[in-house]
Design an enzyme around this catalytic site. Sequence first.
Site, PDB file in Angstrom:
ATOM      1  CB  SER A 149       2.539  -8.052   4.044  1.00 46.70           C
ATOM      2  OG  SER A 149       3.466  -7.937   2.987  1.00 46.70           O
ATOM      3  CE  LYS A 175       3.755 -11.138   1.995  1.00 41.84           C
ATOM      4  NZ  LYS A 175       2.612 -11.690   1.238  1.00 41.84           N
ATOM      5  CE  LYS A 177       5.253  -7.878  -0.221  1.00 43.74           C
ATOM      6  NZ  LYS A 177       4.682  -8.802  -1.205  1.00 43.74           N
ATOM      7  CG  ASP A 202       5.884 -12.106  -1.073  1.00 44.07           C
ATOM      8  OD1 ASP A 202       6.340 -12.695  -2.077  1.00 44.07           O
ATOM      9  OD2 ASP A 202       4.758 -11.559  -1.072  1.00 44.07           O
ATOM     10  CD  GLU A 227       3.576 -14.584  -0.521  1.00 45.68           C
ATOM     11  OE1 GLU A 227       3.742 -14.310   0.685  1.00 45.68           O
ATOM     12  OE2 GLU A 227       2.688 -14.060  -1.216  1.00 45.68           O
ATOM     13  CG  ASP A 252       1.130 -14.099  -4.384  1.00 44.32           C
ATOM     14  OD1 ASP A 252       0.118 -14.114  -5.082  1.00 44.32           O
ATOM     15  OD2 ASP A 252       1.509 -13.057  -3.789  1.00 44.32           O
ATOM     16  CE  LYS A 276      -1.620 -11.802  -2.826  1.00 41.54           C
ATOM     17  NZ  LYS A 276      -0.559 -11.048  -3.547  1.00 41.54           N
ATOM     18  N   GLY A 304      -3.138 -10.752   0.529  1.00 42.68           N
ATOM     19  CA  GLY A 304      -3.739  -9.418   0.458  1.00 42.68           C
ATOM     20  C   GLY A 304      -3.205  -8.649  -0.736  1.00 42.68           C
TER      21      GLY A 304
HETATM   22  O1  OSB Z   1       2.782 -10.394  -2.961  1.00 45.09           O
HETATM   23  O2  OSB Z   1       1.406 -10.597  -1.401  1.00 45.09           O
HETATM   24  C1  OSB Z   1       1.952  -9.890  -2.247  1.00 45.09           C
HETATM   25  C2  OSB Z   1       0.945  -6.251  -1.818  1.00 45.09           C
HETATM   26  C3  OSB Z   1       0.828  -5.871  -3.133  1.00 45.09           C
HETATM   27  C4  OSB Z   1       1.089  -6.782  -4.136  1.00 45.09           C
HETATM   28  C5  OSB Z   1       1.479  -8.078  -3.813  1.00 45.09           C
HETATM   29  C6  OSB Z   1       1.588  -8.462  -2.485  1.00 45.09           C
HETATM   30  C7  OSB Z   1       1.348  -7.520  -1.479  1.00 45.09           C
HETATM   31  C8  OSB Z   1       1.507  -7.798  -0.078  1.00 45.09           C
HETATM   32  C9  OSB Z   1       0.716  -6.973   0.905  1.00 45.09           C
HETATM   33  O3  OSB Z   1       2.281  -8.603   0.383  1.00 45.09           O
HETATM   34  C10 OSB Z   1      -0.511  -7.646   1.360  1.00 45.09           C
HETATM   35  C11 OSB Z   1      -1.420  -6.708   2.115  1.00 45.09           C
HETATM   36  O4  OSB Z   1      -1.025  -6.248   3.177  1.00 45.09           O
HETATM   37  O5  OSB Z   1      -2.532  -6.446   1.620  1.00 45.09           O
HETATM   38 MG    MG Z   2       3.091 -12.370  -2.470  1.00 47.24          MG
END
Ligand code: OSB
Ligand code: MG
Length: 382
Positions: A149, A175, A177, A202, A227, A252, A276, A304
């Site tokens: 991510s 992924k 953001k 995401d 996402e 999510d 999660k 994650g």
């Molecule tokens: O939305 O999945 C998410 C990190 C912090 C809060 C929310 C998210 C995330 C990530 C990173 O996308 C996931 C990771 O690398 O642990």
């Molecule tokens: Mg997410």
Amino acid sequence: MFLQDKWRFLIVTIPIKQIRLRKLNMRLKHPFTTSFGTMQDRHFFITEVLDDRGNRGFGESVAFISPWYSEETVETNLHVMKDFLIPILQENEIKHPNDVSALFEPIKRNLMAKSALEGAIWDLYAKRNKMTLANALGGEKKVIDVGVSIGIQPTVKQLLETIEENVDAGYKRIKIKIKPGWDVDVLREVRSHFPNTPIMADANSAYTLADLDHLKQLDDLNLMMIEQPLAHDDIIDHATLQANMDTPICLDESIHSFEDTRKAIQLGSCKIINIKIGRVGGLTEAIRIHDYCQKQGIDVWCGGMLEAGVGRAHNIALTTLSGFTMPGDTAGSSNYWEKDIISPEVIVHDGVITVPDKPGIGYDIDEEALHEFTVDEKVFQF
Ligand code: OSB
Ligand code: MG
């Protein structure tokens, strides 16, 4: 009565002797930016549950210091664990880790706090039975596929470079953001540089249905999914959006339970679910969601929360279940940390993690690192 007495010796309990809460502070190698903000200092709890034989089970709470992903924070975790959840564990006998979520049910929500304790009990249970946590959960995969991510970057150039590094490292999907102002144009640019890479986006709930026409442009980019485009607590507008978009929607933030999952699928709010462990209150609920999605033909993958090694190990164990059909966000330790708190660290080769075969979470705690990052500690005797 007689029958119960006769079989009593067969009812094995998990005799908890002590629970230790360690508050840690670890600095991410790089700041991580999402549509809701930037973080670099990761504060969280490592939970440790000790039994009568000296076995130690470990869990990790994934709440952040501020309530910007969900309502929970590091401090609410402490309050709820100390004043409500640990007293419940002190007062009740636990025969199986599946009992824990039922015992916690009178306490509303606070799912990450619950999960941190339940996870440590699952690890302890697996260690007492000399089995891997993965096997204890019913998982059989020996290797798991993982993606990465990538947070919002200062420039498109930096994003493209970061993607390239991770594609070269073998990660199975990328992924990205997104947020308003950093979305369609950026993804178009990314797609033109990486025409064949599995890519997803995401949004961390940064949009509303007023953005429908804007978001529909993503349908041209062959994304695996988008996402959580809409509000963190919505499943209604997501159903409208999904009905108007070809790109699969993955939920999510909106999914906190089996019941949420059932309703979202029934409404057509998503085609994929990010599970999660912390967000759904623990491994037992995560497995229920997994089992239901598998029956319904809905793909799931493991999300994650920028975890340290203990949380990462729990994610790996869960991902060994056969319904985790898409690469998760559990990247290698070195993507996040100079030094992790487990030994060995989580290593990713060609986009896969080899599942450890030692009992419980399968990684040793690096006691020195754990000590180094601990800023506070509380012990509860049973
Ligand atoms: O939305 O999945 C998410 C990190 C912090 C809060 C929310 C998210 C995330 C990530 C990173 O996308 C996931 C990771 O690398 O642990
Ligand atoms: Mg997410």
